[in-house]
Design a protein around this motif. Structure first.
Motif, PDB file in Angstrom:
ATOM      1  N   ALA A 130     -22.767 -31.625 -82.638  1.00 22.46           N
ATOM      2  CA  ALA A 130     -23.554 -30.640 -81.907  1.00 22.46           C
ATOM      3  C   ALA A 130     -24.998 -30.613 -82.408  1.00 22.46           C
ATOM      4  O   ALA A 130     -25.300 -31.123 -83.491  1.00 22.46           O
TER       5      ALA A 130
ATOM      6  N   PHE B 156     -21.360 -28.155 -74.235  1.00 23.51           N
ATOM      7  CA  PHE B 156     -20.272 -28.215 -75.214  1.00 23.51           C
ATOM      8  C   PHE B 156     -18.904 -28.246 -74.542  1.00 23.51           C
ATOM      9  O   PHE B 156     -17.985 -28.916 -75.019  1.00 23.51           O
ATOM     10  N   ASP B 157     -18.755 -27.545 -73.448  1.00 27.27           N
ATOM     11  CA  ASP B 157     -17.481 -27.591 -72.719  1.00 27.27           C
ATOM     12  C   ASP B 157     -17.180 -28.998 -72.232  1.00 27.27           C
ATOM     13  O   ASP B 157     -16.020 -29.448 -72.232  1.00 27.27           O
TER      14      ASP B 157
ATOM     15  N   CYS C  96     -15.321 -31.736 -85.225  1.00 26.09           N
ATOM     16  CA  CYS C  96     -16.556 -31.227 -84.637  1.00 26.09           C
ATOM     17  C   CYS C  96     -17.525 -30.903 -85.766  1.00 26.09           C
ATOM     18  O   CYS C  96     -17.163 -30.184 -86.708  1.00 26.09           O
TER      19      CYS C  96
ATOM     20  N   THR D   2     -20.713 -28.925 -86.507  1.00 28.50           N
ATOM     21  CA  THR D   2     -21.557 -27.867 -85.958  1.00 28.50           C
ATOM     22  C   THR D   2     -21.728 -26.770 -86.999  1.00 28.50           C
ATOM     23  O   THR D   2     -20.834 -26.542 -87.824  1.00 28.50           O
TER      24      THR D   2
ATOM     25  N   ASP E 295     -22.697 -23.794 -85.662  1.00 28.68           N
ATOM     26  CA  ASP E 295     -22.585 -22.680 -84.730  1.00 28.68           C
ATOM     27  C   ASP E 295     -21.140 -22.163 -84.787  1.00 28.68           C
ATOM     28  O   ASP E 295     -20.203 -22.853 -84.406  1.00 28.68           O
TER      29      ASP E 295
ATOM     30  N   GLU F 221     -19.099 -22.377 -81.541  1.00 22.30           N
ATOM     31  CA  GLU F 221     -18.596 -23.715 -81.222  1.00 22.30           C
ATOM     32  C   GLU F 221     -17.417 -24.077 -82.111  1.00 22.30           C
ATOM     33  O   GLU F 221     -16.423 -24.658 -81.648  1.00 22.30           O
TER      34      GLU F 221
END
Length: 505
Positions: A269, A407-408, A425, A427, A429, A432
Motif C-alpha cells: 500500500a 485497495f478493494d 499486506c 501497510t 494504515d 487497511e
C-alpha cells in the motif's frame, strides 16, 4: 555463482552413519543432489509386499498404542526432540545436500521439527474434551477425543523432514502410528529421520512399529492411499496430486488432510514501509529458490509507489548470491531438477508474451562442471494486469508485479486465484490492515501484515483454502485431525427421561 561443492556422496554417507541410519542400497531409486545433479546413492524401493507388511505392522501396533496414556506417548516425542537437538547439524546439512536448501534453512527446518516436538509433548497432557450441560436430570454428557488409527504421510521435497514432523509429532501423541512415504527427491533425509524416530521409540520403551517408512514412486503412494486401514492420509504436494488422492480416500470413507498448491500475494500500500517491504518480499520470493508452498509469487503494488518499489527490488535482486547452498555466503541455491527449470523458463516466456517486462533475473546460471544442476537468477516480471498465467503456481523464484489503484481491487486480485494458502499486506494504515485480515479481506488460510507470506511458526495452525486443500497442520487445535470425537451420556439417576420431552411408554 559460488563454488559447487564436490564429493557430496561421501559426505552424505558420513552424515547418515552419524545418525545411525541404514541405507537400503542396490535398488532402482536414485538419490540425487541438486547441488551437482549427481547421484548420492542407489536405493532399494519397497514392493507391494513390503508396503503391505509395514501397514500391517502399524495397524497391529495401534491396538497397543491407542491405550497407552497420552503423556506416556508424549515421552517418545520428547526423546525424538532430544535426538533432533543432538543431530541438528548433521540432519540440517543432509537437508541442504539432498534438497538444495542453504545451510541456515536446512538448520531451520530441523529446528522446526524440534519446536513441534516441544509443542506436541505439552499437548499430550492437554487433549481436552468438553463437559456439556444435559437437559435431563441425573445425566452427565461429555465429549471425548480418541485415537483415530494409522496415519499415512506423503511429503514433498521442499520440506523433506519438517512436514513429516508436523504430522508425526501430533499423530503419535494422539495415539496414531505413522506410515511415511517421502518424496522421491528426498529419500535420504527420510531414512535419517526415520532412524532417529526408531531410536526415540526404543529410548521411551514405545513399540518401534508405530513409525514406518516406505520408499518408492507413485505405485507405493497409491497403495498407501487405497489401504482401508489407513484412517487419515496427510498429503503435501500439488493441487493436481490432491485431486487424485482425495477421491480415492473419500471413496473408502477415509479422511484427508491436504496441503496443496499456493499462489501467494503481497499487497504493498502507499503507506508501506518500503525498506521493510523489500526485505520481506525478497526473502519470501527468492528464499528456498522459490520452492516453498508459501513462496511469494505475486506483488500487488499501488500505482503511486510501484516504480520506486520495482527499482528497490531490482537493486536487491542484483546482490543475491547464487550457488552452492553449502557455502555460507549463498542465499539462493539450486532448483530441485530439470523439470523445475523447464517450468521456470516456460513461465518467463509466457509472461513476456503476455506483455510482461523483466526487471530482474530470468537467466540460468552456469554451475561450473555440473551441467545437470539447475541454478537460476530469481526473476521479477511486471505485467500490465493480472493475466491468467498468474493464476498458475510456478515452483521457482519467479515474482510477478501488477499495479492497483483501489485497495478493494487489490484484495480482489489477491483472492482471484484458485489457490488460498498464504497472503500478506504491507501497510501502516490500520484500516487497511484490519480489512485485509477480516472476513471481507484475504480468503487465504494465512493473512499476514507487514511480513511476507512465508516463514510460519508452529504455534499457529498451518494450511489454506480452495485448491490448497483446507487442511491444517502444526499448532492451535490441529491435533483434532488425528483423533475421532465421541459424545457420551451417562445416566446416574434411577429414571429414564428422554431428550426433547419425548415420551414413549
Amino acid at each position: 555463482m559460488t563454488t559447487v561443492t564436490t564429493n557430496l556422496t561421501a559426505r552424505a554417507a558420513e552424515l547418515l552413519a552419524a545418525m545411525g541410519a541404514e541405507v537400503p542400497e542396490g535398488g532402482d531409486l536414485t538419490a540425487i543432489s541438486p547441488i551437482t545433479g549427481e547421484p548420492l546413492a542407489r536405493l532399494a524401493a519397497d514392493d507391494a509386499a513390503s508396503v503391505e507388511a509395514k501397514i500391517t505392522a502399524a495397524h497391529e501396533a495401534f491396538a497397543t498404542w491407542r491405550t497407552t496414556p497420552a503423556p506416556v506417548r508424549g515421552a517418545m516425542v520428547y526423546e525424538l526432540g532430544q535426538l533432533l537437538r543432538q543431530h541438528k547439524a548433521a540432519l540440517g546439512e543432509l537437508v541442504s545436500i539432498e534438497a538444495g536448501k542453504i545451510r541456515s534453512e536446512g538448520l531451520g527446518e530441523v529446528q522446526e521439527m524440534i519446536d513441534i516436538c516441544d509443542l506436541a509433548v505439552g499437548q499430550s497432557r492437554q487433549l481436552f474434551g468438553l463437559t456439556i450441560a444435559s437437559e435431563r436430570p441425573g445425566h452427565r454428557m461429555m465429549e471425548q477425543w480418541h485415537p483415530l488409527g494409522v496415519v499415512g504421510v506423503i511429503s514433498a521435497f521442499n520440506f523433506p523432514v519438517a512436514v513429516w514432523s508436523w504430522n508425526a509429532a501430533l499423530a503419535l501423541i494422539c495415539g496414531d502410528p505413522v506410515v511415511w512415504k517421502p518424496s522421491e527427491n528426498a529419500n535420504l533425509t527420510a531414512i535419517a529421520t526415520h532412524a532417529l524416530a526408531r531410536q526415540a521409540a526404543e529410548a521411551a520403551g514405545a513399540p518401534v512399529e508405530v513409525v514406518q517408512l516406505i520408499l518408492g514412486g507413485r505405485e507405493v503412494g497409491e497403495q498407501l492411499v487405497r489401504d482401508e486401514r489407513v484412517a487419515l492420509v496427510s498429503a503435501t504436494g500439488s493441487s493436481r496430486m490432491g485431486h487424485e488422492v482425495a477421491p480415492v480416500v473419500a471413496a473408502r470413507f477415509g479422511r484427508c488432510l491436504l496441503e496443496l498448491g499456493g499462489n501467494n500475494a503481497a499487497i504493498v500500500a502507499p503507506s508501506a514501509d518500503l525498506e521493510l517491504a523489500v526485505r520481506g518480499i525478497v526473502f519470501s520470493a527468492a528464499g528456498t529458490a522459490g520452492q516453498r508452498c508459501t513462496t511469494l509469487r505475486r506483488v500487488i503494488v499501488h500505482e503511486d509507489i510501484a516504480d520506486e518499489l520495482i527499482e528497490r527490488l531490482r537493486a536487491a535482486y542484483s546482490t543475491l548470491p547464487i550457488g552452492s547452498p553449502l557455502e555460507e555466503s549463498t542465499l539462493v541455491g539450486p532448483l530441485i531438477d530439470q523439470r523445475a527449470y523447464e517450468g521456470y523458463a516456460a513461465a518467463l516466456k509466457s509472461a513476456v508474451s503476455a506483455g510482461g517486462t523483466i526487471h530482474a533475473g530470468g537467466s540460468r546460471v552456469a554451475a561450473d562442471e555440473h551441467p545437470d544442476a539447475y541454478y537460476v537468477e530469481p526473476a521479477v516480471v511486471e505485467l500490465p494486469e493480472q493475466v491468467e498465467l498468474m493464476h498458475t503456481e510456478t515452483f521457482a523464484p519467479l515474482l510477478y508485479v501488477v499495479r492497483y489503484r483501489d485497495f478493494d481491487d487489490a484484495i480482489a486480485m489477491n483472492n482471484a486465484v484458485p489457490q488460498g494458502l498464504s497472503s500478506s499486506c504491507f501497510t501502516l494504515d490500520v484500516r487497511e490492515a484490519e480489512l485485509f485480515t477480516s472476513a471481507a479481506g484475504s480468503d487465504c488460510g494465512i493473512a499476514n501484515v507487514n511480513i511476507g507470506p512465508s516463514g510460519a511458526e508452529i504455534g499457529g495452525a498451518f494450511g489454506g483454502e480452495k485448491e490448497t486443500g483446507g487442511g491444517r497442520e502444526s499448532g492451535s487445535d490441529a491435533w483434532r485431525a488425528y483423533m475421532r470425537r465421541s459424545t457420551s451420556t451417562v445416566n446416574y439417576s434411577t429414571e429414564l427421561p428422554l431428550a426433547q420431552g419425548v415420551t414413549f411408554g
